[in-house]
Design a protein around this motif. Structure first.
Motif, PDB file in Angstrom:
ATOM      1  N   UNK A   1      14.972  51.084  38.056  1.00  0.00           N
ATOM      2  CA  UNK A   1      13.482  51.278  38.033  1.00  0.00           C
ATOM      3  C   UNK A   1      13.575  52.760  38.463  1.00  0.00           C
ATOM      4  N   UNK A   2      12.752  53.872  37.533  1.00  0.00           N
ATOM      5  CA  UNK A   2      12.672  55.321  37.859  1.00  0.00           C
ATOM      6  C   UNK A   2      11.490  55.433  38.533  1.00  0.00           C
ATOM      7  N   UNK A   3      10.298  54.960  37.789  1.00  0.00           N
ATOM      8  CA  UNK A   3       8.912  55.295  38.606  1.00  0.00           C
ATOM      9  C   UNK A   3       8.475  53.757  38.643  1.00  0.00           C
ATOM     10  N   UNK A   4       7.608  53.457  39.824  1.00  0.00           N
ATOM     11  CA  UNK A   4       6.934  52.485  39.880  1.00  0.00           C
ATOM     12  C   UNK A   4       5.540  52.778  40.332  1.00  0.00           C
ATOM     13  N   UNK A   5       4.444  52.523  39.700  1.00  0.00           N
ATOM     14  CA  UNK A   5       3.107  52.605  40.296  1.00  0.00           C
ATOM     15  C   UNK A   5       2.402  51.392  40.685  1.00  0.00           C
ATOM     16  N   UNK A   6       1.948  51.456  41.872  1.00  0.00           N
ATOM     17  CA  UNK A   6       1.500  50.312  42.594  1.00  0.00           C
ATOM     18  C   UNK A   6       0.147  50.325  43.019  1.00  0.00           C
ATOM     19  N   UNK A   7      -0.768  49.396  43.035  1.00  0.00           N
ATOM     20  CA  UNK A   7      -2.093  49.521  43.910  1.00  0.00           C
ATOM     21  C   UNK A   7      -1.916  48.526  44.981  1.00  0.00           C
ATOM     22  N   UNK A   8      -1.886  49.074  46.307  1.00  0.00           N
ATOM     23  CA  UNK A   8      -1.778  48.644  47.433  1.00  0.00           C
ATOM     24  C   UNK A   8      -3.086  48.444  48.374  1.00  0.00           C
ATOM     25  N   UNK A   9      -3.418  47.322  48.869  1.00  0.00           N
ATOM     26  CA  UNK A   9      -4.211  46.985  49.794  1.00  0.00           C
ATOM     27  C   UNK A   9      -3.861  47.316  51.155  1.00  0.00           C
ATOM     28  N   UNK A  10      -4.428  48.034  51.913  1.00  0.00           N
ATOM     29  CA  UNK A  10      -3.825  48.498  53.253  1.00  0.00           C
ATOM     30  C   UNK A  10      -4.905  48.456  54.064  1.00  0.00           C
TER      31      UNK A  10
ATOM     32  N   UNK B   1       4.468  58.108  54.258  1.00  0.00           N
ATOM     33  CA  UNK B   1       6.023  58.489  54.848  1.00  0.00           C
ATOM     34  C   UNK B   1       6.870  57.547  54.965  1.00  0.00           C
ATOM     35  N   UNK B   2       6.150  56.372  55.340  1.00  0.00           N
ATOM     36  CA  UNK B   2       7.240  55.025  55.626  1.00  0.00           C
ATOM     37  C   UNK B   2       7.665  54.573  54.353  1.00  0.00           C
ATOM     38  N   UNK B   3       7.039  54.462  53.320  1.00  0.00           N
ATOM     39  CA  UNK B   3       7.539  54.233  51.880  1.00  0.00           C
ATOM     40  C   UNK B   3       8.687  55.409  51.513  1.00  0.00           C
ATOM     41  N   UNK B   4       8.175  56.709  51.600  1.00  0.00           N
ATOM     42  CA  UNK B   4       9.231  57.770  51.092  1.00  0.00           C
ATOM     43  C   UNK B   4      10.541  57.577  51.974  1.00  0.00           C
ATOM     44  N   UNK B   5      10.703  57.000  53.066  1.00  0.00           N
ATOM     45  CA  UNK B   5      11.914  56.873  53.838  1.00  0.00           C
ATOM     46  C   UNK B   5      12.889  55.623  53.145  1.00  0.00           C
ATOM     47  N   UNK B   6      12.529  54.971  52.240  1.00  0.00           N
ATOM     48  CA  UNK B   6      13.308  53.969  51.769  1.00  0.00           C
ATOM     49  C   UNK B   6      14.325  54.452  51.002  1.00  0.00           C
TER      50      UNK B   6
ATOM     51  N   UNK C   1       5.909  55.993  43.023  1.00  0.00           N
ATOM     52  CA  UNK C   1       7.234  56.121  43.608  1.00  0.00           C
ATOM     53  C   UNK C   1       8.184  56.335  42.604  1.00  0.00           C
ATOM     54  N   UNK C   2       8.908  57.193  42.941  1.00  0.00           N
ATOM     55  CA  UNK C   2      10.011  57.874  42.142  1.00  0.00           C
ATOM     56  C   UNK C   2      11.411  57.868  42.525  1.00  0.00           C
TER      57      UNK C   2
ATOM     58  N   UNK D   1      12.688  46.458  48.567  1.00  0.00           N
ATOM     59  CA  UNK D   1      12.611  47.206  49.673  1.00  0.00           C
ATOM     60  C   UNK D   1      11.169  47.677  49.989  1.00  0.00           C
ATOM     61  N   UNK D   2      10.487  48.461  48.878  1.00  0.00           N
ATOM     62  CA  UNK D   2       9.309  48.913  49.031  1.00  0.00           C
ATOM     63  C   UNK D   2       8.294  47.966  49.323  1.00  0.00           C
ATOM     64  N   UNK D   3       8.271  46.655  48.818  1.00  0.00           N
ATOM     65  CA  UNK D   3       7.429  45.536  49.205  1.00  0.00           C
ATOM     66  C   UNK D   3       7.657  45.186  50.520  1.00  0.00           C
ATOM     67  N   UNK D   4       8.762  45.187  51.062  1.00  0.00           N
ATOM     68  CA  UNK D   4       8.956  44.958  52.645  1.00  0.00           C
ATOM     69  C   UNK D   4       8.459  45.912  53.455  1.00  0.00           C
ATOM     70  N   UNK D   5       8.669  47.065  53.117  1.00  0.00           N
ATOM     71  CA  UNK D   5       8.031  48.218  54.023  1.00  0.00           C
ATOM     72  C   UNK D   5       6.379  48.251  54.027  1.00  0.00           C
ATOM     73  N   UNK D   6       5.929  47.945  52.869  1.00  0.00           N
ATOM     74  CA  UNK D   6       4.397  47.904  52.653  1.00  0.00           C
ATOM     75  C   UNK D   6       3.782  46.598  53.466  1.00  0.00           C
ATOM     76  N   UNK D   7       4.695  45.308  53.409  1.00  0.00           N
ATOM     77  CA  UNK D   7       4.131  44.363  54.023  1.00  0.00           C
ATOM     78  C   UNK D   7       4.213  44.373  55.622  1.00  0.00           C
TER      79      UNK D   7
END
Length: 95
Positions: free
Chosen positions: A4-13, A24-29, A53-54, A62-68
């Motif tokens: 996966x080179x690019x991932x575009x997601x809608x996040x509820x936070x 910043x947390x997501x970018x540290x993956x 995310x690219x 990993x992205x999903x875990x950071x977000x959750x």
């Protein structure tokens, strides 16, 4: 499986942590080279944030875990670019 080179997601936070810290947390993956976060909608308790995310091989789990772990959830996956390089959308008459 292809990368996966690019991932575009809608996040509820929630409002906390702030969007800056959340991004910043997501970018540290390890698999992430860059992140763009745009607030789409804001209400009293939550925010909808579009994340682009690219990376060379973005790890969705990993992205999903950071977000959750930060209190958010992935509302939808809006775009995925896979393969050796990112193919930009070509305009069509419907656009």
């Amino acid at each position: 499986m292809t990368q996966i080179r690019r991932l575009v997601i809608d996040v509820l936070k929630p409002h906390e942590p702030p969007t800056l810290e959340f991004a910043q947390q997501v970018s540290e993956a390890d698999s992430v080279a860059g992140v763009n976060a745009s607030v789409i909608e804001l209400d009293r308790e939550v925010q909808n944030v579009k994340f682009t995310i690219e990376g060379e091989s973005v790890e969705y789990e990993a992205i999903e875990a950071i977000i959750e772990n930060a209190g958010g959830s992935i509302h939808s996956v809006d775009q995925i670019a896979c393969g050796e390089y990112i193919v930009e959308d070509a305009p069509t008459p419907q656009d």
